[in-house]
Scaffold this active site. Sequence first.
Site, mmCIF file in Angstrom:
data_model
loop_
_atom_site.group_PDB
_atom_site.id
_atom_site.type_symbol
_atom_site.label_atom_id
_atom_site.label_comp_id
_atom_site.label_asym_id
_atom_site.label_seq_id
_atom_site.Cartn_x
_atom_site.Cartn_y
_atom_site.Cartn_z
ATOM 1 N N GLN A 1 2.946 2.816 2.287
ATOM 2 C CA GLN A 1 4.356 2.654 2.654
ATOM 3 C C GLN A 1 4.990 1.484 1.894
ATOM 4 O O GLN A 1 6.122 1.583 1.428
ATOM 5 C CB GLN A 1 4.503 2.430 4.164
ATOM 6 N N GLU B 1 -2.340 13.070 16.505
ATOM 7 C CA GLU B 1 -3.514 12.932 15.622
ATOM 8 C C GLU B 1 -4.812 13.187 16.384
ATOM 9 O O GLU B 1 -5.797 13.630 15.804
ATOM 10 C CB GLU B 1 -3.512 11.584 14.892
ATOM 11 N N ASP C 1 2.579 9.945 18.430
ATOM 12 C CA ASP C 1 1.804 9.838 17.191
ATOM 13 C C ASP C 1 0.305 9.871 17.499
ATOM 14 O O ASP C 1 -0.453 10.622 16.868
ATOM 15 C CB ASP C 1 2.171 8.539 16.468
ATOM 16 N N HIS D 1 5.376 1.793 12.557
ATOM 17 C CA HIS D 1 4.617 2.453 13.620
ATOM 18 C C HIS D 1 4.619 1.504 14.809
ATOM 19 O O HIS D 1 4.558 0.278 14.624
ATOM 20 C CB HIS D 1 3.192 2.744 13.126
ATOM 21 N N GLY E 1 0.828 -1.200 0.000
ATOM 22 C CA GLY E 1 0.000 0.000 0.000
ATOM 23 C C GLY E 1 0.859 1.246 0.000
ATOM 24 O O GLY E 1 1.886 1.302 -0.688
HETATM 25 P P1 NDP Z 1 -1.994 0.592 3.699
HETATM 26 O O1 NDP Z 1 -3.374 0.639 4.238
HETATM 27 O O2 NDP Z 1 -1.655 1.476 2.548
HETATM 28 O O3 NDP Z 1 -1.627 -0.947 3.326
HETATM 29 C C1 NDP Z 1 -2.447 -1.675 2.588
HETATM 30 C C2 NDP Z 1 -1.711 -2.887 2.050
HETATM 31 O O4 NDP Z 1 -1.809 -3.982 2.969
HETATM 32 C C3 NDP Z 1 -2.376 -3.315 0.764
HETATM 33 O O5 NDP Z 1 -1.401 -3.849 -0.095
HETATM 34 C C4 NDP Z 1 -3.331 -4.381 1.274
HETATM 35 O O6 NDP Z 1 -3.765 -5.252 0.274
HETATM 36 C C5 NDP Z 1 -2.413 -5.067 2.280
HETATM 37 N N1 NDP Z 1 -3.140 -5.917 3.224
HETATM 38 C C6 NDP Z 1 -4.277 -5.643 3.889
HETATM 39 N N2 NDP Z 1 -4.641 -6.700 4.653
HETATM 40 C C7 NDP Z 1 -3.707 -7.658 4.436
HETATM 41 C C8 NDP Z 1 -3.540 -8.991 4.900
HETATM 42 N N3 NDP Z 1 -4.405 -9.541 5.750
HETATM 43 N N4 NDP Z 1 -2.456 -9.698 4.470
HETATM 44 C C9 NDP Z 1 -1.570 -9.154 3.615
HETATM 45 N N5 NDP Z 1 -1.687 -7.896 3.132
HETATM 46 C C10 NDP Z 1 -2.735 -7.166 3.536
HETATM 47 O O7 NDP Z 1 -0.968 0.762 4.900
HETATM 48 P P2 NDP Z 1 0.000 2.002 5.182
HETATM 49 O O8 NDP Z 1 1.112 1.974 4.211
HETATM 50 O O9 NDP Z 1 -0.808 3.237 5.374
HETATM 51 O O10 NDP Z 1 0.534 1.584 6.635
HETATM 52 C C11 NDP Z 1 1.457 0.542 6.819
HETATM 53 C C12 NDP Z 1 2.222 0.810 8.099
HETATM 54 O O11 NDP Z 1 2.947 2.015 7.946
HETATM 55 C C13 NDP Z 1 1.321 1.011 9.319
HETATM 56 O O12 NDP Z 1 1.976 0.467 10.435
HETATM 57 C C14 NDP Z 1 1.234 2.533 9.438
HETATM 58 O O13 NDP Z 1 0.977 2.968 10.754
HETATM 59 C C15 NDP Z 1 2.633 2.912 9.004
HETATM 60 N N6 NDP Z 1 2.792 4.263 8.498
HETATM 61 C C16 NDP Z 1 1.947 4.758 7.535
HETATM 62 C C17 NDP Z 1 2.144 6.016 7.011
HETATM 63 C C18 NDP Z 1 1.298 6.524 5.892
HETATM 64 O O14 NDP Z 1 1.534 7.628 5.452
HETATM 65 N N7 NDP Z 1 0.316 5.809 5.374
HETATM 66 C C19 NDP Z 1 3.225 6.900 7.518
HETATM 67 C C20 NDP Z 1 4.105 6.257 8.446
HETATM 68 C C21 NDP Z 1 3.859 5.002 8.937
HETATM 69 P P3 NDP Z 1 -5.100 -4.866 -0.598
HETATM 70 O O15 NDP Z 1 -4.622 -3.986 -1.691
HETATM 71 O O16 NDP Z 1 -5.619 -6.182 -1.111
HETATM 72 O O17 NDP Z 1 -6.059 -4.192 0.334
HETATM 73 MG MG MG Z 2 -0.861 7.861 13.306
#
Ligand code: NDP
Ligand code: MG
Length: 334
Positions: free
Chosen positions: A28, A195, A191, A108, A26
């Site tokens: 990150q 928020e 964090d 995180h 996703g």
């Molecule tokens: P996302 O919501 O973007 O991640 C989604 C990804 O995880 C997709 O590829 C999704 O697949 C996959 N996924 C969901 N469920 C499962 C599962 N059961 N098994 C395997 N893969 C799965 O996450 P973020 O990138 O937002 O966050 C990831 C981490 O980074 C978290 O710990 C967050 O706190 C941290 N973080 C996030 C930031 C941000 O800006 N977003 C900033 C700093 C840290 P599908 O496409 O099929 O749904």
């Molecule tokens: Mg947060």
Amino acid sequence: MAKIYYDKDADLKLLKDKKVAIIGYGSQGHAHALNLKDSGIDVVIGLYKGSRSWDRAERDGFTVKEVDEAVSESNVISMLIPDIVQPAVFYREIKNNLKEGDMLLFAHGFNIHYNQIIPPSYVDVTMVAPKSPGHLVRRMYEEGKGVPALVAVHSDYTGKALDYALAYAKGIGCTRAGVIETTFKEETETDLFGEQVDLCGGVAELIKATFETLVEAGYQPEVAYFEALHELKLIVDLIYEGGIYAMWYSVSDTAKYGGMTRGKRIINESVRQEMRKILKEIQTGEFAREWILENQAARPVFNKLLEMEKNHPIEKVGKELRKMMPWLRGIEVE
Ligand code: NDP
Ligand code: MG
Ligand code: MG
């Protein structure tokens, strides 16, 4: 002062004979994976069968496997799926596939800090948390720059956990900007606090309260929208680029005087008292318990509150007014 690490403090060679499993593709996940690959690191993506991200990761040139397989063949496991699904995936597919000396890495600290994930004693547990959304992590890397990040070590089984984490941070470009040392506790608690009281909760309520006060007093919602919401961006941009003083410097003297004398009456001692209470709820784990239970109950409160936010009068006015602003990207959310 905080300890900050740069490129010269990190050795990418530590990851050269290792394989990194990026779990999740996703925000990150895609950025870490692409940056590590471009840094010469061997990367495999871990997803579930039927994941919407699977094709995208393959199109980007990666080998994609189911989570358990990706973990089995890797030495560094980067947990980049949503925080709330991490514990189930960890216990079902990751834990039993970890090998002695592997590194489990988070972006995180929530699940480690609140004991939702308790890794085995024979792995390193670290965090590299970029202070930006994934697309910026990627874009800065491509431009030869990087975004700042936080680094922390929870368990140091190998005695080199910090070095491995810094190598990872270098691989995604963060040591180009600077990586600040912290702890899982500090990252998680600050964090959540940020928020809740400022970034998401505080700002949203400040905007709505400003809007509602004006509308209640008989002013037109359209005019109230500009004052309460629209103009906030100009102010935040100034603060973001130059600090609060740069904002004061740029606004009129009337705005300066009114703001400096009245602002403190809005964020007054009772508001600060409430902030301390909210911080206590975070520190004691009360908030974490509430949120975990809310998820187990299929989110009754979360869904209701989100529905109310969606139907707030400011949303209706905003939707119409934003049509007058051709430069806006027009983010449509259903
Ligand atoms: P996302 O919501 O973007 O991640 C989604 C990804 O995880 C997709 O590829 C999704 O697949 C996959 N996924 C969901 N469920 C499962 C599962 N059961 N098994 C395997 N893969 C799965 O996450 P973020 O990138 O937002 O966050 C990831 C981490 O980074 C978290 O710990 C967050 O706190 C941290 N973080 C996030 C930031 C941000 O800006 N977003 C900033 C700093 C840290 P599908 O496409 O099929 O749904
Ligand atoms: Mg947060
Ligand atoms: Mg004005």
